[in-house]
Design an enzyme around this catalytic site. Structure first.
Site, PDB file in Angstrom:
ATOM      1  N   SER A  57     -20.155   0.755 -11.566  1.00 56.57           N
ATOM      2  CA  SER A  57     -20.786  -0.567 -11.018  1.00 56.57           C
ATOM      3  C   SER A  57     -21.443  -0.224  -8.750  1.00 56.57           C
ATOM      4  CB  SER A  57     -19.786  -1.633 -11.034  1.00 56.57           C
ATOM      5  OG  SER A  57     -20.800  -2.970 -10.089  1.00 56.57           O
ATOM      6  N   ASP A  91     -24.680  -5.153 -20.792  1.00 57.06           N
ATOM      7  CA  ASP A  91     -23.105  -5.282 -21.001  1.00 57.06           C
ATOM      8  C   ASP A  91     -22.724  -6.664 -20.627  1.00 57.06           C
ATOM      9  OD1 ASP A  91     -23.843  -4.846 -17.655  1.00 57.06           O
ATOM     10  OD2 ASP A  91     -22.404  -2.763 -17.699  1.00 57.06           O
ATOM     11  N   HIS A 135     -18.886  -4.868 -19.104  1.00 57.68           N
ATOM     12  CA  HIS A 135     -19.692  -3.834 -17.460  1.00 57.68           C
ATOM     13  C   HIS A 135     -18.296  -3.346 -17.396  1.00 57.68           C
ATOM     14  CE1 HIS A 135     -22.187  -3.482 -14.612  1.00 57.68           C
ATOM     15  NE2 HIS A 135     -20.720  -3.865 -13.417  1.00 57.68           N
TER      16      HIS A 135
END
Length: 464
Positions: free
Chosen positions: A242, A405, A439
């Site tokens: 991320s 996601d 995610h």
């Protein structure tokens, strides 16, 4: 993998059952493993604070008046300190104010509120040649800017470590990834390290004041060199999740090419697109839940962060597509400055988005080291937010979902092939999409986690 592999290579995993993974069979001898350095997502690194004689709660942090910080001498855990907050809920708004950043126009940079000093827990001293111990931050946050899953606003917790205590693997952050890497031969402090950072700060364009982030880049440089030297001068593999991917991209692009070639074997970037995510445009109310249980639920706190705009949708990726829809007008990625004003951000804050954040967003691109991008797809992901009456402090009247996601849109993932894979300076690039993976699932779900580890092992073997 053969260095002559076509670029860009995009692989979509369609059915889990058709891709059996036997990580154990892929393991290498420990002395053949290239060192791995992990960079986590937003909110994973822990922060300590120290209140100096300049601290005046009446002006800097009014909610800290009344003795809620009584007994806080020397360094104390500011983030994440769930135990203290559960024992004394009155600390929540106080800690929120201590976490705030202020922008100093004279210095042209962000800093803590007056009288507050902070440090990243586990971060190596700037002049040190080796990392220090970093503890896991196990986080369960709500109502934030980053990494919410659909419309319930629960955030996925993430984790990094330089030395990673085994007792802290169980929950959150990159703990499952650490376990999976250990299962194939990695060992904490030997060939497995982490790079914590202050998630409140963000890269600024070259030439602009950026003290805290610049210090992080220096520490990361020292850690990469230490990890390499400790492992027979083998170059390292950077594995990010991320927001860590955005920071790593900035780190690599700002490092001399000869240094990158010498010290970085591969960059494995998980759950990061080339153009941010639409869901980050949902700023919501400036009032926290009542009673607040999380210092980062205060929008006025998170809005003050230099990183608040780091992953907003990029005009390069989303173009003129309507991302926020009202009766009066629509807002595209090109219209974000106007949208921020409509959301109540000041003219100075909007100007900083234009001058500090947007150039970095538009400059995201090829790191010129071998790179593998790993993302999840098949999770409903906000594609447009509908506020019929333009009340951006309320919940949207409708959220239009597309593929992605849950946080990063598929358009942002596919743009990696163009903005990185097609760049002539990028000799090797591969993109993998894991179907029905969220995610956070990329670094925690069994199948996706095995695939991610296999990419790390493949990077070990590759002659590029």
């Amino acid at each position: 993998m053969d260095g002559q592999a076509a670029k860009p290579l995009l692989v979509l995993l369609v059915a889990w059952a058709s891709w059996p993974i036997f990580v154990g069979s892929l393991a290498l001898e420990a002395d053949r493993l290239h060192p791995v350095i992990l960079l986590p997502g937003y909110g994973c690194s822990q922060l300590d604070a120290w209140l100096t004689g300049e601290f005046d709660p009446a002006s800097a942090a009014p909610s800290c008046c009344g003795g809620v910080l009584e007994g806080k001498k020397g360094w104390f855990r500011l983030w994440n300190n769930r135990t203290a907050l559960q024992e004394d809920p009155a600390l929540v708004p106080c800690y929120a104010e201590l976490l705030r950043l202020v922008y100093d126009p004279a210095a042209g940079d962000y800093r803590n509120v007056p009288g507050v000093e902070t440090r990243v827990v586990g971060s190596a001293p700037r002049a040190a040649s080796a990392p220090t111990t970093l503890l896991q931050s196990s986080i369960s946050l709500r109502v934030l800017l980053f990494l919410f899953v659909r419309d319930n606003f629960s955030l996925v917790p993430f984790f990094t470590a330089s030395f990673i205590p085994r007792s802290l693997f169980r929950n959150g952050c990159m703990g499952k990834l650490v376990q999976a890497l250990e299962a194939v031969g990695y060992r904490e402090g030997e060939n497995l390290f982490g790079a914590p950072y202050d998630f409140r700060y963000a890269p600024a364009p070259p030439g602009q004041a950026n003290k805290e982030f610049s210090c992080f880049l220096s520490r990361l440089t020292a850690l990469v060199e230490h990890a390499s030297e400790r492992n027979g001068d083998m170059p390292v593999i950077l594995v990010t999740h991320s927001l860590g991917g955005i920071n790593a991209d900035a780190f690599l692009r700002r490092s001399p090419l000869a240094w990158r070639t010498r010290y970085v074997k591969h960059f494995v970037m998980a759950s990061t697109g080339a153009g941010g995510g639409v869901f980050l445009l949902r700023f919501g109310s400036t009032s926290p839940p009542s009673p607040p249980t999380d210092p980062l639920s205060f929008a006025n706190t998170t809005r003050s962060f230099a990183s608040a705009f780091s992953a907003l949708p990029s005009p390069k990726v989303f173009g003129d597509a309507p991302l926020v829809v009202t009766r009066a007008r629509n807002y595209s990625a090109h219209d974000i400055p106007e949208y921020l004003r409509a959301c109540g951000f000041s003219g100075d804050e909007v100007a900083r988005y234009v001058t500090r954040v947007l150039p970095v967003t538009l400059g995201f691109g090829a790191p010129a080291v071998p790179m593998t991008c790993v993302n999840g797809v098949g999770t409903p992901t906000p594609e447009a937010l509908v506020y019929l009456d333009g009340d951006f402090g309320a919940d949207p009247d409708e959220v239009v979902y597309g593929d992605g996601d849950g946080g990063v849109n598929i358009a942002s993932m596919l743009a990696l092939d163009v903005l990185i894979g097609a760049d002539p300076v990028q000799d090797y690039f591969k993109s993998r999409l894991f179907r029905n993976t969220s995610h956070g699932g990329v670094i925690s779900d069994g199948f996706a986690l095995e695939r991610l580890v296999s990419e790390v092992l493949e990077a070990n073997r590759a002659i590029i």
